[in-house]
Scaffold this active site. Structure first.
Site, mmCIF file in Angstrom:
data_model
loop_
_atom_site.group_PDB
_atom_site.id
_atom_site.type_symbol
_atom_site.label_atom_id
_atom_site.label_comp_id
_atom_site.label_asym_id
_atom_site.label_seq_id
_atom_site.Cartn_x
_atom_site.Cartn_y
_atom_site.Cartn_z
ATOM 1 N N ASP A 3 -17.017 -54.882 13.548
ATOM 2 C CA ASP A 3 -18.250 -54.737 14.324
ATOM 3 C C ASP A 3 -18.182 -55.696 15.500
ATOM 4 O O ASP A 3 -18.305 -56.880 15.420
ATOM 5 C CB ASP A 3 -19.369 -55.121 13.138
ATOM 6 C CG ASP A 3 -20.825 -54.892 13.829
ATOM 7 O OD1 ASP A 3 -20.923 -54.730 14.963
ATOM 8 O OD2 ASP A 3 -21.718 -55.149 12.986
ATOM 9 N N HIS A 34 -21.973 -43.224 15.887
ATOM 10 C CA HIS A 34 -22.602 -44.546 16.450
ATOM 11 C C HIS A 34 -21.703 -45.123 17.873
ATOM 12 O O HIS A 34 -22.621 -45.581 18.900
ATOM 13 C CB HIS A 34 -22.573 -45.714 15.552
ATOM 14 C CG HIS A 34 -23.267 -47.010 15.758
ATOM 15 N ND1 HIS A 34 -24.492 -47.391 15.887
ATOM 16 C CD2 HIS A 34 -22.702 -48.233 15.953
ATOM 17 C CE1 HIS A 34 -24.744 -48.344 16.145
ATOM 18 N NE2 HIS A 34 -23.612 -49.118 16.486
#
Length: 462
Positions: free
Chosen positions: A273, A370
Site C-alpha cells: 500500500d 483501484h
C-alpha cells in the site's frame, strides 16, 4: 483508499530540514546523553542488545549497576523539531502512532490558544530530542515559550511521567494542525484559508461526527510504542484548562528491520500500500505537498511551508475481503498481492500498461481497479503524499474485527489533491465494496517553527 500512493519502507531518519548535530555511530550525541538505558549484565553493544539479554539481566542490573549500554539503532533515531516544514510529513512512516483532536474549552480564545501552542511546542521539541518533558500550564515552555498561562495551571502537569525514561528519541515526531472551527473560536476568521473549505460528501461515507474534525489536531509517530504514548500523555496533560480531547485514535505499521531491505508497507488486507506516492526526485514534489514559501498575493502567508492533512478512519470489511480468492483481490486492486507489481507485469515500480487487453478482450487491469482509478494521470495529475497507519480496535461480539486504515494524506491544496481523486474513486472503485469511511477531518498544518518560535506563532501573533 484515497489513492494508490503511500509511504516507502523504513530508513534512517534525518528529518525534513535542519541540522541533527554531531553524531556518534549515526546518532545525535545529545540524544544519547539525555536518556540512558538501564545497566545490563556485561557490556552489550548496540548491535547485540537482544531481548534475552535484557530480560535475563533485569534483577541483576537492579542490584549492581553495570556500565550503561549503548542505545540500539532504533532508539537513537532523531528528527529535528525546527525546520522549514513540520516533522512527520515527509519523515518515513513510524511503527507506532497516535492521532488526536482537541476542542478549545469555553472561554479559551486566541490568547489561551497561543499559550497552549507554546507549551505543546516546547514539549514536542524536548521529547523529540530525547529530553524529559517539563513544559506544562504555568511553566515557561522553553524557547519561544512563556505567555500568561497561569490561569489554566494544574498541579498534575509540568513534570515528566517517566513512561519513556529508559528510551532514546526513537525517531519521535509531533505534528500540529488547525481545523476550520479553530479560526472562529480564536477571532481569526479573516485568516481562514480557502483550502479549509469543508470536504464534500462521498457515497462511501458513514461518518461519526464525534470522531471527526476538531479545533486542533496532533499527529504523533515513533518507532517505540512507549515513546509514542509518552508524547500523547504529555500533550494531553499540557492542554490543561485550555482544551479537551475530542477524539483519539491509535495506529501501527510494520517495525523497522523486520524485512531484509526497506519495503513499501502492507495494509491489513495484505496489499502493498503506497506504491504511487510522489517521489522526492520528481521536480514538482514540493509543490504538490507544501504551500509555497512565498505564496501568491491574496493567499494565506502564515501557511508558507505548510501542508494540508486529510484524515480519514477507513474501516476494512475484512470478512468480506478475505472471502475473495487472491486473483479476485488482485483484480480489485490492479496489482499482484505478492510483490505489488501491476497485473500487466514488471516490478512494483513498473508503470501500468492500462491499454493492454487480455485474451478475453477485456483490459488486463480492470476499468474499476483501484490502482487504475487513483493513478495521478487519470486524475488530471492530482496527487497526494499518503502516510497512513493501520488500526485494530478490537473484535465485536459477532466476531467482526474493527480494523482498517487511519488514512492521512498531505497536499498543498486538498481541493486539488484528495478531493478530485476521492470523487473519482467514489464513482466506481471496486475497492469501495470492502471499505467504509467512518470519520473525517481536514487540518491546516503550518510550516515548521524556526528557532525561538512555537508552531503557529505566525498565525496567532500576526
Amino acid at each position: 483508499m484515497g489513492g494508490d500512493s503511500g509511504s516507502t519502507g523504513h530508513t534512517g531518519r534525518t528529518g525534513d530540514t535542519g541540522d541533527t548535530g554531531d553524531t556518534v555511530g549515526g546518532a545525535p550525541t545529545a540524544a544519547i546523553s539525555r536518556r540512558r538505558l538501564l545497566g545490563t549484565a556485561g557490556a552489550v553493544g548496540a548491535a547485540g542488545l537482544a531481548l534475552g539479554a535484557v530480560g535475563g539481566a533485569t534483577g541483576y542490573a537492579a542490584g549492581r549497576p553495570e556500565p550503561v549500554a549503548a542505545l540500539t539503532t532504533i532508539g537513537t533515531g532523531s528528527v529535528p523539531f525546527h525546520g522549514v516544514h513540520q516533522p512527520g510529513i515527509t519523515t518515513p512512516t513510524h511503527s507506532n502512532g497516535h492521532l488526536v483532536a482537541f476542542d478549545l474549552l469555553p472561554g479559551a480564545g486566541r490568547k489561551e490558544a497561543a499559550a497552549l501552542l507554546r507549551r505543546w511546542s516546547a514539549s514536542a521539541r524536548a521529547l523529540m530530542a530525547g529530553e524529559p518533558a517539563t513544559s506544562g500550564p504555568g511553566t515557561s515552555g522553553g524557547k519561544g515559550g512563556g505567555g500568561d498561562a497561569a490561569s489554566d495551571a494544574s498541579p498534575s502537569v509540568g513534570h515528566d511521567t517517566g513512561i519513556a525514561l529508559d528510551a532514546g528519541p526513537s525517531s519521535l515526531t509531533v505534528t500540529f494542525g488547525f481545523g476550520r472551527s479553530f479560526f472562529g473560536r480564536t477571532g481569526l476568521a479573516d485568516r481562514l484559508p480557502a483550502a479549509l473549505d469543508p470536504l464534500p460528501a462521498f457515497s462511501s461515507d458513514h461518518l461519526d461526527a464525534r470522531r471527526s474534525d476538531g479545533d486542533l489536531w496532533i499527529q504523533i509517530g515513533s518507532d517505540d510504542a512507549l515513546v509514542a504514548f509518552h508524547a500523547l500523555r504529555t500533550l494531553q496533560k499540557d492542554a490543561g484548562a485550555a482544551a479537551r480531547v475530542r477524539w483519539q485514535m491509535n495506529g501501527f505499521n510494520r517495525s523497522p528491520g523486520v524485512t531484509p531491505h526497506p519495503m513499501t508497507s502492507r495494509n491489513l488486507m495484505g496489499q502493498i500500500d503506497g506504491t504511487g506516492n510522489p517521489k522526492p526526485s520528481e521536480p514538482d514534489y514540493d509543490q504538490r505537498i507544501f504551500v509555497p514559501a512565498h505564496p501568491p498575493t491574496g493567499t494565506t502567508d502564515w501557511m508558507a511551508g505548510g501542508s494540508y492533512a486529510v484524515v480519514r478512519r477507513i474501516r476494512m470489511l475484512l470478512d468480506d475481503w478475505e472471502k475473495l480468492s487472491v486473483s479476485a483481490q488482485e483484480h480489485v486492486i490492479g496489482r499482484r498481492k505478492s510483490d505489488g507489481s501491476p497485473l500487466t507485469g514488471g516490478t512494483e515500480t513498473t508503470e501500468m500498461d492500462l491499454d493492454r487487453m487480455g485474451p478475453d478482450g477485456k483490459p488486463v487491469i480492470p476499468v474499476n481497479a483501484h490502482a487504475r482509478i487513483s493513478k495521478p494521470e487519470a486524475n488530471g495529475g492530482a496527487a497526494m503524499l499518503r502516510r497512513p497507519f493501520s488500526f485494530h480496535d478490537g473484535i465485536g461480539t459477532d466476531g467482526t474485527p474493527d480494523a482498517g486504515l487511519l488514512f492521512v494524506c498531505w497536499q498543498a491544496d486538498p481541493l486539488k489533491g484528495f478531493v478530485p481523486v476521492q470523487r473519482k474513486l467514489d464513482r466506481g472503485d471496486a475497492l469501495s465494496a470492502f471499505i467504509r469511511h467512518e470519520s473525517s477531518g481536514l487540518f491546516a498544518v503550518p510550516g515548521g517553527a524556526r528557532q525561538g518560535e512555537y508552531v503557529g506563532q505566525r498565525l496567532l501573533e500576526s
